[in-house]
Design a protein around this motif. Structure first.
Motif, PDB file in Angstrom:
ATOM      1  N   THR A  20       0.814  -1.213   0.000  1.00 37.82           N
ATOM      2  CA  THR A  20       0.000   0.000   0.000  1.00 37.82           C
ATOM      3  C   THR A  20       0.849   1.266   0.000  1.00 37.82           C
ATOM      4  O   THR A  20       1.874   1.326   0.680  1.00 37.82           O
ATOM      5  N   ARG A  21       0.368   2.278  -0.744  1.00 33.35           N
ATOM      6  CA  ARG A  21       0.932   3.618  -0.611  1.00 33.35           C
ATOM      7  C   ARG A  21      -0.027   4.374   0.310  1.00 33.35           C
ATOM      8  O   ARG A  21      -1.144   4.679  -0.085  1.00 33.35           O
ATOM      9  N   GLY A  22       0.413   4.610   1.551  1.00 37.17           N
ATOM     10  CA  GLY A  22      -0.470   5.250   2.529  1.00 37.17           C
ATOM     11  C   GLY A  22      -0.549   4.394   3.779  1.00 37.17           C
ATOM     12  O   GLY A  22       0.426   3.774   4.179  1.00 37.17           O
ATOM     13  N   TRP A  23      -1.729   4.374   4.391  1.00 33.70           N
ATOM     14  CA  TRP A  23      -1.880   3.641   5.652  1.00 33.70           C
ATOM     15  C   TRP A  23      -1.802   2.146   5.433  1.00 33.70           C
ATOM     16  O   TRP A  23      -2.436   1.607   4.558  1.00 33.70           O
ATOM     17  N   VAL A  41       1.257  -2.674  13.912  1.00 34.11           N
ATOM     18  CA  VAL A  41       1.512  -1.244  13.774  1.00 34.11           C
ATOM     19  C   VAL A  41       0.756  -0.752  12.547  1.00 34.11           C
ATOM     20  O   VAL A  41       0.793  -1.392  11.502  1.00 34.11           O
ATOM     21  N   LYS A  42       0.034   0.358  12.690  1.00 35.86           N
ATOM     22  CA  LYS A  42      -0.580   0.982  11.517  1.00 35.86           C
ATOM     23  C   LYS A  42       0.273   2.195  11.158  1.00 35.86           C
ATOM     24  O   LYS A  42       0.342   3.159  11.910  1.00 35.86           O
ATOM     25  N   ARG A  43       0.938   2.076  10.006  1.00 35.58           N
ATOM     26  CA  ARG A  43       1.940   3.073   9.648  1.00 35.58           C
ATOM     27  C   ARG A  43       1.647   3.603   8.251  1.00 35.58           C
ATOM     28  O   ARG A  43       1.192   2.866   7.375  1.00 35.58           O
ATOM     29  N   ASN A  44       1.926   4.888   8.050  1.00 36.03           N
ATOM     30  CA  ASN A  44       1.761   5.482   6.731  1.00 36.03           C
ATOM     31  C   ASN A  44       3.059   5.323   5.950  1.00 36.03           C
ATOM     32  O   ASN A  44       4.097   5.838   6.347  1.00 36.03           O
ATOM     33  N   THR A  45       2.998   4.597   4.843  1.00 35.49           N
ATOM     34  CA  THR A  45       4.234   4.269   4.124  1.00 35.49           C
ATOM     35  C   THR A  45       4.799   5.468   3.365  1.00 35.49           C
ATOM     36  O   THR A  45       5.898   5.406   2.849  1.00 35.49           O
ATOM     37  N   VAL A  46       4.038   6.562   3.287  1.00 32.42           N
ATOM     38  CA  VAL A  46       4.553   7.762   2.620  1.00 32.42           C
ATOM     39  C   VAL A  46       5.224   8.681   3.644  1.00 32.42           C
ATOM     40  O   VAL A  46       6.369   9.078   3.486  1.00 32.42           O
ATOM     41  N   SER A  47       4.481   8.969   4.733  1.00 33.93           N
ATOM     42  CA  SER A  47       4.985   9.940   5.714  1.00 33.93           C
ATOM     43  C   SER A  47       5.710   9.278   6.891  1.00 33.93           C
ATOM     44  O   SER A  47       6.337   9.955   7.680  1.00 33.93           O
ATOM     45  N   TYR A  48       5.634   7.962   6.985  1.00 32.91           N
ATOM     46  CA  TYR A  48       6.182   7.203   8.122  1.00 32.91           C
ATOM     47  C   TYR A  48       5.445   7.485   9.424  1.00 32.91           C
ATOM     48  O   TYR A  48       5.856   7.044  10.483  1.00 32.91           O
ATOM     49  N   GLU A  49       4.366   8.217   9.366  1.00 37.34           N
ATOM     50  CA  GLU A  49       3.585   8.494  10.570  1.00 37.34           C
ATOM     51  C   GLU A  49       2.973   7.188  11.087  1.00 37.34           C
ATOM     52  O   GLU A  49       2.524   6.360  10.305  1.00 37.34           O
ATOM     53  N   ILE A  50       2.980   7.028  12.400  1.00 38.17           N
ATOM     54  CA  ILE A  50       2.392   5.828  12.996  1.00 38.17           C
ATOM     55  C   ILE A  50       1.087   6.199  13.683  1.00 38.17           C
ATOM     56  O   ILE A  50       1.063   7.057  14.570  1.00 38.17           O
ATOM     57  N   ALA A  51      -0.017   5.558  13.243  1.00 39.04           N
ATOM     58  CA  ALA A  51      -1.330   5.872  13.814  1.00 39.04           C
ATOM     59  C   ALA A  51      -1.493   5.221  15.172  1.00 39.04           C
ATOM     60  O   ALA A  51      -2.194   5.725  16.035  1.00 39.04           O
TER      61      ALA A  51
END
Ligand SMILES: [Zn+2]
Lengths: 224, 98
Positions: free
Chosen positions: B50-53, B70-80
């Motif tokens: 996925t590109r995104g969450w 872990v729920k992570r955004n693959t673009v921003s590396y932000e971890i939800a």
């Protein structure tokens, strides 16, 4: 085979630490030495399960520690490792009796005690700059390690348990297979801090140091 | 370099203490004997990428050695957020239904 005489050796035996050991003094900003050949017992079982926790306390006399903490007492030091695992550090001579006590107490429970004494060793790291040295070695926020904390983290490329009893220093519980690497890493990184292999302080009430005095000589023959 | 909260240790630690363990909640074919080769291939090799969450697994290798979600955004590396596998699965299923 009759001539085979098994014996115990510290994983750091080739550094010949006893011969290098000098008295501790304030000019040594970082000091280290090994607590050789202690006993290590891995306790597995769901710690949140009251029956398992009671069985551990019954067998060892030690309270089950909270996450990333350790408890201590007569039998030694009980270190939290995971929600279903603790590490009991004890005197080498006390291992067989403790294993038997655990086997007894764990009867009927989904829990197990395993001797891992051959797999680990402990290094005492002290001196006024010992926290600075830890910061050279790992990414953990080592200033925040308080008395009673047992932090499992990475030093260089090897894992280590960092346990603090008091402000003087920390006890590093490390794997036998990485002991050589970590000792070289510590001694090299500590050169700017007038490093010395210093005599261990007198045991006093220290739950770790007491275990050395309680029967872990550097080379003790094992009865066949 | 980022920090991850381990739900088992209850502590936020450096990425260096963790190992990546791939996409989370990949369901094994319920009846392995009856699964076709295509289904096995899908289970073994096909990933969402996925590109995104993205729901993924990390293992706290230097700490408690547990695998968690872990729920992570693959673009921003932000971890939800991070959860034990059991806790995370409920959220994951709710999200996949929506
Ligand atoms: Zn953890």
């Amino acid at each position: 085979m009759a001539n085979f005489q098994p014996y115990l050796q510290s994983p750091l035996v080739n550094f010949n630490l006893p011969a290098q050991t000098v008295p501790a003094d304030a000019s040594q900003k970082v000091r280290a030495n090994e607590l050789p050949l202690l006993g290590y017992i891995v306790l597995r079982g769901e710690l949140a399960d009251a029956a398992v926790a009671q069985a551990i306390t019954k067998a060892t006399g030690l309270a089950v520690p909270a996450a990333s903490r350790f408890s201590s007492g007569e039998a030694g030091v009980l270190i939290w490792q995971s929600p279903d695992e603790c590490l009991l550090v004890t005197a080498r001579a006390a291992v067989p009796a403790l294993l038997a006590a655990c086997a007894d107490a764990f009867a009927g429970l989904f829990a197990q005690a395993v001797d891992n004494s051959g797999g680990l060793t402990t290094v005492y790291l002290s001196g006024v700059e010992h926290v600075t040295l830890l910061r050279h070695l790992g990414v953990y926020d080592f200033e925040s390690v308080e008395a009673g904390d047992a932090v499992s983290t990475v030093l260089g490329k090897a894992g280590a348990l960092v346990c603090r009893v008091d402000g003087d220093g920390v006890f590093l519980v490390i794997r036998r297979s990485f002991a050589d690497y970590l000792w070289l890493l510590i001694t090299k990184a500590a050169i700017p801090y007038r490093f010395a292999v210093a005599k261990l302080p007198s045991a006093g009430k220290s739950p770790f140091l007491r275990l050395v005095d309680a029967g872990s000589p550097a080379k003790r023959p094992v009865a066949a | 370099m980022f920090q991850i909260h381990c739900p088992h240790c209850g502590a936020t630690r450096e990425e260096e203490e963790f190992s990546y363990a791939g996409e989370a909640y990949i369901a094994r074919p319920a009846k392995p004997e009856e699964a076709t080769e295509a289904e096995w291939g899908d289970y073994l090799f096909m990933r969402k990428n996925t590109r995104g969450w993205f729901w993924e697994q990390w293992q706290h290798t230097a700490g408690c050695r547990k695998v968690f979600a872990v729920k992570r955004n693959t673009v921003s590396y932000e971890i939800a957020g991070t959860w034990t596998l059991a806790e995370g699965k409920e959220l994951y299923l709710k999200e996949s239904e929506a």
